[in-house]
Design a protein around this motif. Structure first.
Motif, mmCIF file in Angstrom:
data_model
loop_
_atom_site.group_PDB
_atom_site.id
_atom_site.type_symbol
_atom_site.label_atom_id
_atom_site.label_comp_id
_atom_site.label_asym_id
_atom_site.label_seq_id
_atom_site.Cartn_x
_atom_site.Cartn_y
_atom_site.Cartn_z
ATOM 1 N N SER A 31 45.152 113.075 -2.421
ATOM 2 C CA SER A 31 45.129 113.051 -3.888
ATOM 3 C C SER A 31 46.380 112.414 -4.481
ATOM 4 N N ALA A 32 47.288 111.967 -3.629
ATOM 5 C CA ALA A 32 48.497 111.303 -4.133
ATOM 6 C C ALA A 32 48.158 110.015 -4.889
ATOM 7 N N VAL A 33 46.921 109.576 -4.812
ATOM 8 C CA VAL A 33 46.508 108.400 -5.580
ATOM 9 C C VAL A 33 46.540 108.672 -7.081
ATOM 10 N N PHE A 34 46.530 109.945 -7.458
ATOM 11 C CA PHE A 34 46.592 110.305 -8.874
ATOM 12 C C PHE A 34 48.031 110.608 -9.274
ATOM 13 N N PRO A 35 48.528 109.989 -10.326
ATOM 14 C CA PRO A 35 49.878 110.308 -10.809
ATOM 15 C C PRO A 35 49.958 111.772 -11.253
ATOM 16 N N ASN A 36 51.128 112.345 -11.137
ATOM 17 C CA ASN A 36 51.334 113.755 -11.522
ATOM 18 C C ASN A 36 50.806 114.059 -12.920
ATOM 19 N N GLU A 37 51.045 113.149 -13.854
ATOM 20 C CA GLU A 37 50.666 113.421 -15.245
ATOM 21 C C GLU A 37 49.153 113.441 -15.459
ATOM 22 N N GLN A 38 48.379 112.999 -14.477
ATOM 23 C CA GLN A 38 46.916 113.016 -14.589
ATOM 24 C C GLN A 38 46.260 114.146 -13.795
ATOM 25 N N ARG A 39 47.011 114.807 -12.949
ATOM 26 C CA ARG A 39 46.427 115.763 -12.002
ATOM 27 C C ARG A 39 45.793 116.980 -12.667
ATOM 28 N N VAL A 40 46.397 117.511 -13.690
ATOM 29 C CA VAL A 40 45.829 118.691 -14.356
ATOM 30 C C VAL A 40 44.502 118.326 -15.016
ATOM 31 N N THR A 41 44.491 117.228 -15.741
ATOM 32 C CA THR A 41 43.266 116.793 -16.420
ATOM 33 C C THR A 41 42.148 116.521 -15.409
ATOM 34 N N ILE A 42 42.459 115.830 -14.347
ATOM 35 C CA ILE A 42 41.452 115.534 -13.323
ATOM 36 C C ILE A 42 40.952 116.827 -12.691
ATOM 37 N N SER A 43 41.855 117.741 -12.400
ATOM 38 C CA SER A 43 41.459 119.036 -11.824
ATOM 39 C C SER A 43 40.515 119.780 -12.752
ATOM 40 N N GLN A 44 40.828 119.793 -14.025
ATOM 41 C CA GLN A 44 39.962 120.463 -15.001
ATOM 42 C C GLN A 44 38.603 119.777 -15.074
ATOM 43 N N GLN A 45 38.584 118.455 -15.057
ATOM 44 C CA GLN A 45 37.321 117.714 -15.095
ATOM 45 C C GLN A 45 36.456 118.010 -13.868
ATOM 46 N N LEU A 46 37.101 118.291 -12.746
ATOM 47 C CA LEU A 46 36.371 118.610 -11.518
ATOM 48 C C LEU A 46 35.987 120.092 -11.437
ATOM 49 N N GLY A 47 36.415 120.869 -12.433
ATOM 50 C CA GLY A 47 36.091 122.291 -12.451
ATOM 51 C C GLY A 47 36.978 123.134 -11.557
ATOM 52 N N LEU A 48 38.139 122.600 -11.171
ATOM 53 C CA LEU A 48 39.064 123.361 -10.339
ATOM 54 C C LEU A 48 39.892 124.297 -11.213
ATOM 55 N N GLU A 49 40.191 125.460 -10.680
ATOM 56 C CA GLU A 49 41.061 126.397 -11.402
ATOM 57 C C GLU A 49 42.475 125.813 -11.464
ATOM 58 N N VAL A 50 43.038 125.798 -12.655
ATOM 59 C CA VAL A 50 44.405 125.317 -12.848
ATOM 60 C C VAL A 50 45.244 126.509 -13.296
ATOM 61 N N LEU A 51 46.195 126.878 -12.463
ATOM 62 C CA LEU A 51 47.075 127.999 -12.780
ATOM 63 C C LEU A 51 48.179 127.550 -13.731
ATOM 64 N N PRO A 52 48.748 128.469 -14.506
ATOM 65 C CA PRO A 52 49.826 128.092 -15.434
ATOM 66 C C PRO A 52 50.981 127.371 -14.741
ATOM 67 N N GLU A 53 51.322 127.797 -13.531
ATOM 68 C CA GLU A 53 52.410 127.159 -12.788
ATOM 69 C C GLU A 53 52.068 125.712 -12.443
ATOM 70 N N GLU A 54 50.794 125.447 -12.220
ATOM 71 C CA GLU A 54 50.358 124.088 -11.904
ATOM 72 C C GLU A 54 50.366 123.207 -13.145
ATOM 73 N N GLU A 55 50.146 123.797 -14.304
ATOM 74 C CA GLU A 55 50.254 123.035 -15.554
ATOM 75 C C GLU A 55 51.698 122.629 -15.807
ATOM 76 N N VAL A 56 52.626 123.546 -15.507
ATOM 77 C CA VAL A 56 54.052 123.268 -15.710
ATOM 78 C C VAL A 56 54.555 122.234 -14.700
ATOM 79 N N PHE A 57 54.091 122.331 -13.470
ATOM 80 C CA PHE A 57 54.555 121.459 -12.381
ATOM 81 C C PHE A 57 53.338 120.886 -11.640
ATOM 82 N N PRO A 58 52.716 119.844 -12.222
ATOM 83 C CA PRO A 58 51.439 119.329 -11.715
ATOM 84 C C PRO A 58 51.467 118.803 -10.283
#
Length: 179
Positions: A31-58
């Motif tokens: 998944s390193a093909v995705f820049p850090n700043e896009q990872r949370v959005t992509i995770s949400q679009q895929l229906g993955l659980e995003v924890l608060p810590e992951e939002e702070v440090f994608p």
């Protein structure tokens, strides 16, 4: 590639399935093909659980994204491989042998310039067990926790679990090295 090779070697040392470890190592950072700043959005679009810590440090959500990519793009259906890929950065409570093998391989096969400051200790602890090696790295982070952006809850749970297990057993090693 280095993580796959390292994972295979560690798997052979401790009786884990070498090919599963190697494959998990090859897939762990896809998944390193995705820049850090896009990872949370992509995770949400895929229906993955995003924890608060992951939002702070994608950066740390890449383990979940890599797991999903391994499943959906590479048709990996082996739960052992998928689960190891999905926690290779933070580990987790109740980690399997393959989870621990990949976690340690990822830390040893450092992909940054220079030598990681924990490398000598993690290698020494690997002589005892893969659990000791995992705990060594997590303890290294734990000692620096005030300077880290976040402490992922999975890492925290793994720390407490390994600490309790290794101290309670007073030297009994759970996953003994093959000799």
């Amino acid at each position: 590639m280095k993580v796959g090779e390292e994972a295979k070697q560690i798997a052979e040392m401790f009786g884990a399935e070498p090919l599963e470890a190697e494959h998990a190592g090859y897939l762990h950072d896809i998944s390193a093909v995705f820049p850090n700043e896009q990872r949370v959005t992509i995770s949400q679009q895929l229906g993955l659980e995003v924890l608060p810590e992951e939002e702070v440090f994608p950066m740390i959500i890449h383990q979940k994204l890599s797991k999903e990519m391994a499943r959906s793009l590479f048709n990996i259906s082996n739960p052992a491989i998928l689960n190891a890929v999905g926690c290779h950065t933070t580990l987790r409570k109740d980690a399997s042998l393959l989870d621990m093998v990949l976690f340690v391989a990822d830390k040893i096969a450092w992909d940054q310039p220079g030598t990681p400051p924990y490398l000598q200790e993690i290698r020494q602890e690997l002589e005892k067990s893969v659990e000791h090696a995992c705990y060594s790295y997590i303890r290294y982070l734990w000692q620096k926790r005030e300077s880290l952006r976040v402490i992922h809850p999975w890492l925290k749970e793994a720390y407490y679990e390994l600490e309790a297990r290794l101290h309670a057993d007073e030297g009994i090693i759970h996953v003994k090295r093959n000799t």
